[in-house]
Design a protein around this motif. Structure first.
Motif, PDB file in Angstrom:
ATOM      1  N   LYS A   1       0.823  -1.211   0.000  1.00 38.47           N
ATOM      2  CA  LYS A   1       0.000   0.000   0.000  1.00 38.47           C
ATOM      3  C   LYS A   1       0.859   1.264   0.000  1.00 38.47           C
ATOM      4  O   LYS A   1       1.887   1.333   0.690  1.00 38.47           O
TER       5      LYS A   1
ATOM      6  N   ALA B   1      -7.174  11.418  -3.995  1.00 35.03           N
ATOM      7  CA  ALA B   1      -7.777  10.554  -5.010  1.00 35.03           C
ATOM      8  C   ALA B   1      -7.059  10.696  -6.347  1.00 35.03           C
ATOM      9  O   ALA B   1      -6.869   9.710  -7.068  1.00 35.03           O
TER      10      ALA B   1
ATOM     11  N   ASP C   1      -3.603   4.500  -1.847  1.00 41.76           N
ATOM     12  CA  ASP C   1      -4.346   3.475  -1.125  1.00 41.76           C
ATOM     13  C   ASP C   1      -4.856   4.011   0.208  1.00 41.76           C
ATOM     14  O   ASP C   1      -5.928   3.609   0.665  1.00 41.76           O
TER      15      ASP C   1
ATOM     16  N   LEU D   1     -13.375   7.504   2.343  1.00 40.08           N
ATOM     17  CA  LEU D   1     -13.939   6.198   2.022  1.00 40.08           C
ATOM     18  C   LEU D   1     -14.755   6.257   0.732  1.00 40.08           C
ATOM     19  O   LEU D   1     -14.709   5.333  -0.090  1.00 40.08           O
TER      20      LEU D   1
ATOM     21  N   GLY E   1     -12.635   5.916  -2.180  1.00 41.52           N
ATOM     22  CA  GLY E   1     -11.898   4.655  -2.271  1.00 41.52           C
ATOM     23  C   GLY E   1     -10.545   4.689  -1.606  1.00 41.52           C
ATOM     24  O   GLY E   1      -9.652   3.899  -1.951  1.00 41.52           O
ATOM     25  N   VAL E   2     -10.379   5.576  -0.626  1.00 39.27           N
ATOM     26  CA  VAL E   2      -9.101   5.751   0.069  1.00 39.27           C
ATOM     27  C   VAL E   2      -9.273   5.359   1.528  1.00 39.27           C
ATOM     28  O   VAL E   2     -10.219   5.784   2.188  1.00 39.27           O
ATOM     29  N   GLU E   3      -8.340   4.564   2.026  1.00 35.68           N
ATOM     30  CA  GLU E   3      -8.381   4.130   3.420  1.00 35.68           C
ATOM     31  C   GLU E   3      -7.863   5.237   4.342  1.00 35.68           C
ATOM     32  O   GLU E   3      -6.765   5.751   4.134  1.00 35.68           O
TER      33      GLU E   3
END
Length: 531
Positions: free
Chosen positions: A33, A92, A97, A133, A136-138
């Motif tokens: 990651k 983004a 990740d 979230l 799509g990002v932790e």
């Protein structure tokens, strides 16, 4: 999509054409990651918005602006309290990740205690987490990053043994609010900075106590981390299955041409072992060599007992094993040898190393970067991970910070590209040759910020921030384009693109997302004017 080729050629790459041929053929595993990091005081601004109370850095910068290189403060910084959606967008755009950020203790708990949770602070971090979230990002969340509420500092701060309970109470609130959405946690970032640097240099909280306060802070920080880890492990992990650790800043030490390995190892035990041995070793407690040395020095100085407070058996058991991975911040290295008469000893931020009577130097070939303490030695990162594994056994390593600054803020930052490339190369070698379990890499920092006593002079960002602009415009640097390529390909070989110019070529590269993804393995010189 139409592209006009100003220089009409595309060179297809067969194998590698850069110097480190074998390494360039390696790639990061698909599970590896990539992320970038920031910290609350350094980017948020909004220092007195809503019911937020002052932190030690609010007070320090307002009362002692002369101790900041440019007289600046984090009052507005990157204005991320208002512009957090811009932060999510650039995260983004990079394809990261994860995004590592910190929560401001005085923003969430204005009194420092959980008697009242700020609704504004609670909402701010909740919206940021949800925004990440959705993109799509932790979210990777740091609970404490050097912004202690001033109200707690007035009660002794990190030298008060009760701070471990105050921190544990704060951490429980944070976990209660966000553990349903956050799976990776850093309890404390770089205790070596807010203990060793703070209490020896007199920066925030502006208390100088290099012989006593420094060591009280060290012990209380470790116990605070342990209590927070055990709260999560008992109350939240069974339901949410997250991971918790702390992040340690460690400098790599090795002997100079006239030095001895024994001396370098003593420096490693002090600089790396003091914040590692109590948690990661099988026996717990302080590194024995350091504990014995400080006890001996204390008696020689006339103290009735060691200035380094011992761990009780209960505290050893409480602290030992409180980790799910090793969070490692790495920036620089030094050579070591025994100090000769009259030589300077000690080194920032490990000023307590003066206890060891060691002189520190660098090699002529190590490049210098700002600020004053920064010499670049990429191999040190690999050596350090191997040393930690050899000391404490196989475990997961998560590189939670590394990066390099400059003072001119140029957009075509080739030195920063080289820094990341060479450090990522060492990570690849650690994975593929040393078989170290490294799972993540974090660039410091996502964007230019307030860099503590160096103010806004130091530029670490993948994105430049225009601090003269009310909207704090964020502009991607060449390093952002390079890092994005690494994230998307798992390869450290840089693509070739048009040199950055003020016509905005980097923005155009980012706007050509789909096409860029197709040709990232091709060396090219393109004019993105018509993209």
């Amino acid at each position: 999509m139409y592209l006009h080729l100003q220089s009409v050629f595309i060179i297809f790459v067969v194998g590698s054409v850069w110097s480190h041929k074998n390494v360039s053929e390696l790639k990061f595993p698909p599970w590896f990651k990539f992320g970038a990091a920031t910290a609350a005081y350094q980017i948020e601004g909004g220092w007195n918005i809503s019911d937020k109370s002052p932190s030690i850095w609010d007070v320090f910068t307002h009362e002692s602006p002369g101790m900041i290189s440019d007289g600046g403060a984090g009052d507005e910084a990157c204005d991320s309290y208002r512009l957090w959606r811009e932060d999510v967008k650039i995260v983004a755009d990079l394809g990261l990740d994860f995004y590592r950020f910190s929560i401001s203790w005085p923003r969430l708990l204005p009194s420092g205690f959980p008697d009242r949770i700020s609704s504004a602070g609670r909402r701010y971090y909740s919206e940021l987490i949800d925004g990440l979230l959705a993109a799509g990002v932790e979210p990777v969340v740091t609970v404490y990053h050097w912004d202690l509420p001033q109200s707690l500092q007035d009660l002794g701060g990190w030298t008060n043994p009760l701070i471990s309970d105050w921190f544990a109470d704060y951490a429980r609130v944070v976990f209660s609010l966000y553990a349903d959405r956050v799976k990776t946690w850093i309890t404390i970032n770089e205790p070596v900075i807010y203990c060793d640097a703070s209490y020896t240099m007199g920066v925030a909280p502006k208390v100088q106590s290099p012989e006593i306060g420094l060591y009280l802070c060290k012990k209380h920080a470790l116990i605070a981390h342990a209590k927070a880890w055990r709260i999560y492990d008992k109350e939240f992990k069974p339901k949410y299955h997250g991971k918790v650790s702390l992040s340690n800043l460690i400098m790599w030490f090795e002997p100079d041409d006239d030095g001895e390995e024994e001396v370098a190892e003593l420096a490693r035990q002090y600089g790396g072992g003091m914040y590692s041995h109590p948690i990661y070793s099988k026996e717990g407690g302080w590194p024995p060599a350091i504990e014995q040395l400080i006890a001996k020095r204390s008696l020689e100085q006339g103290y009735p007992r060691s200035r380094l407070p011992a761990f009780t058996e209960h505290e050893i058991q409480l602290t030992r094993g409180t980790y799910d991975f090793y969070g490692l911040n790495y920036y620089t290295a030094r050579l070591t040898r025994r100090a000769r008469s009259g030589e300077r000893i000690g080194i920032w931020p490990f000023s307590g190393i003066s206890e060891l009577n060691i002189t520190f130097t660098t090699r002529p070939e190590w490049k210098k970067a700002p600020p004053f303490w920064f010499y670049i030695y990429p191999e040190g990162l690999r050596h350090l991970m191997t040393w930690l594994r050899d000391q404490y056994g196989d475990m997961e390593f998560f590189i939670t910070e590394t990066g390099v600054s400059d003072y001119d803020g140029r957009l075509h930052d080739v030195d920063r590209v080289e820094y990341y490339q060479k450090h990522l190369e060492q990570v690849l070698l650690s994975i593929h040759e040393d078989h170290v379990n490294v799972t993540g890499f974090t660039a410091w920092t996502l964007m230019d910020d307030f860099e503590w006593i160096d103010g806004y002079r130091s530029k670490f960002g993948l994105y430049a921030v225009d601090f003269s602009d009310q909207q704090r415009r964020r502009t991607p640097r060449t390093s952002a384009v390079y890092y994005r390529n690494v994230v998307h390909t798992g390869s450290i070989t840089p693509p070739k693109y048009s040199p950055y110019s003020d016509n905005g070529v980097t923005n155009k590269i980012f706007s050509c997302t789909n096409l860029y993804s197709l040709i990232i393995t091709v060396y090219y010189v393109l004019d993105f004017q018509n993209c």
